[in-house]
Design a protein around this motif. Sequence first.
Motif, PDB file in Angstrom:
ATOM      1  N   ALA A 189       0.836  -1.197   0.000  1.00 17.16           N
ATOM      2  CA  ALA A 189       0.000   0.000   0.000  1.00 17.16           C
ATOM      3  C   ALA A 189       0.874   1.251   0.000  1.00 17.16           C
ATOM      4  O   ALA A 189       2.047   1.196   0.395  1.00 17.16           O
ATOM      5  N   PRO A 190       0.327   2.392  -0.423  1.00 14.52           N
ATOM      6  CA  PRO A 190       1.141   3.621  -0.462  1.00 14.52           C
ATOM      7  C   PRO A 190       1.863   3.925   0.842  1.00 14.52           C
ATOM      8  O   PRO A 190       3.032   4.326   0.829  1.00 14.52           O
ATOM      9  N   ARG A 191       1.191   3.743   1.970  1.00 10.07           N
ATOM     10  CA  ARG A 191       1.857   4.069   3.243  1.00 10.07           C
ATOM     11  C   ARG A 191       2.997   3.116   3.541  1.00 10.07           C
ATOM     12  O   ARG A 191       3.968   3.484   4.223  1.00 10.07           O
ATOM     13  N   VAL A 192       2.929   1.887   2.999  1.00 10.73           N
ATOM     14  CA  VAL A 192       4.031   0.936   3.175  1.00 10.73           C
ATOM     15  C   VAL A 192       5.196   1.325   2.269  1.00 10.73           C
ATOM     16  O   VAL A 192       6.364   1.261   2.668  1.00 10.73           O
ATOM     17  N   LEU A 193       4.889   1.717   1.044  1.00 14.78           N
ATOM     18  CA  LEU A 193       5.930   2.209   0.153  1.00 14.78           C
ATOM     19  C   LEU A 193       6.679   3.373   0.789  1.00 14.78           C
ATOM     20  O   LEU A 193       7.903   3.383   0.877  1.00 14.78           O
ATOM     21  N   GLU A 194       5.911   4.365   1.214  1.00  8.40           N
ATOM     22  CA  GLU A 194       6.503   5.593   1.719  1.00  8.40           C
ATOM     23  C   GLU A 194       7.241   5.408   3.038  1.00  8.40           C
ATOM     24  O   GLU A 194       8.319   5.974   3.241  1.00  8.40           O
ATOM     25  N   HIS A 276      -2.400   7.940  -8.205  1.00  7.08           N
ATOM     26  CA  HIS A 276      -1.609   9.110  -7.825  1.00  7.08           C
ATOM     27  C   HIS A 276      -1.042   8.962  -6.407  1.00  7.08           C
ATOM     28  O   HIS A 276       0.060   9.453  -6.122  1.00  7.08           O
ATOM     29  N   GLU A 277      -1.781   8.281  -5.519  1.00 11.63           N
ATOM     30  CA  GLU A 277      -1.269   8.070  -4.165  1.00 11.63           C
ATOM     31  C   GLU A 277       0.017   7.247  -4.183  1.00 11.63           C
ATOM     32  O   GLU A 277       0.941   7.484  -3.389  1.00 11.63           O
ATOM     33  N   TYR A 278       0.078   6.260  -5.071  1.00 11.11           N
ATOM     34  CA  TYR A 278       1.300   5.462  -5.178  1.00 11.11           C
ATOM     35  C   TYR A 278       2.476   6.307  -5.661  1.00 11.11           C
ATOM     36  O   TYR A 278       3.597   6.179  -5.157  1.00 11.11           O
ATOM     37  N   LEU A 279       2.226   7.170  -6.625  1.00 16.82           N
ATOM     38  CA  LEU A 279       3.291   8.047  -7.117  1.00 16.82           C
ATOM     39  C   LEU A 279       3.713   9.028  -6.036  1.00 16.82           C
ATOM     40  O   LEU A 279       4.913   9.291  -5.858  1.00 16.82           O
ATOM     41  N   ASP A 280       2.762   9.563  -5.307  1.00 19.11           N
ATOM     42  CA  ASP A 280       3.087  10.490  -4.218  1.00 19.11           C
ATOM     43  C   ASP A 280       3.878   9.797  -3.112  1.00 19.11           C
ATOM     44  O   ASP A 280       4.650  10.442  -2.390  1.00 19.11           O
TER      45      ASP A 280
END
Length: 311
Positions: A189-194, A276-280
């Motif tokens: 998920a995006p928060r895991v990526l970031e 877009h959340e993934y890119l951010d």
Amino acid sequence: MSTEPVIGAALSFAGTGNAVDDVIERARVAAAAGLGAVWLGQRFDYDAIALAALIGREIPGVTVGSSAVPIFGRHPIIVAAQAQTAQAATHGRFQLGLALGAAELTEKAFGIEFRRPALRLQEFLIATRELFATGTVDFRGEELSAQAPLPTSLPGADPVPPILVAALSPRALAVSGRYADGILPNLAAPRVLEGHIVPAVTAAAEEAGRPAPRIVAAVTALVTDDPAAGRERLFAATGFYERVPSYRRVLELGGATRAGEIGLVGSAADVRAGLHEYLDAGATELILTQTGLLGREVERATWEVAATVGR
């Protein structure tokens, strides 16, 4: 100057007719929808690198890649030769994606122990990079050895294919940052990526004096007016990942218990916003997966929406 992120799609075939013809036609549709890359997962019934080479040969302009070839049961000299053949066939548009794979499949299929995966990955990457860079290899490691008795360079296989790893665990991310060109995280998920994945692989690359790694995130996505049906199909298609420890970890970090919860399912606006959340969150490129679960019309609509992301 910033560049638009490359948006790609993972392809599979319908299961009827000629599988190779079918996947090549789907790649044509993906390119026509505006996607810049297509990716092939490795299975037991086709070879992902060979199929990527065929697609790239048939469809000029589209980037092709394996996402991803498990390293257990394979050898760097063989994989490097396959990758160079694909690179020459596509005139420089091939990307080599590697993976650790899963113990459940590796041990049953090949009769070999799934042991010390991070060390095997490191040695596999060292040997493969040496083959690409020098046209030979003389590597003796703890988990594998590679000595080329003849030159391994292939005319036309330029530039050197980038190597990306489907890395999720801390050790695999560290190895990938030091020895690969980027990663192919799936179901993160995006928060895991970031919060976890991007910092870990970036720090390892910086420590090794390597360029910032590419973060090519695989994202399940369906543009549909029946999200309940889409979600159910997604749960059924991705249940296997819940049995793999590295995937369970990233699911838990993302607040999910089932792999299907991570997918983007809904309207065009919802899916576009989710991408877009993934890119951010730090993804530099995206791969759409599981887009064919509700049929070809939904798949094309999903691809067309994704192709507008970043523009």
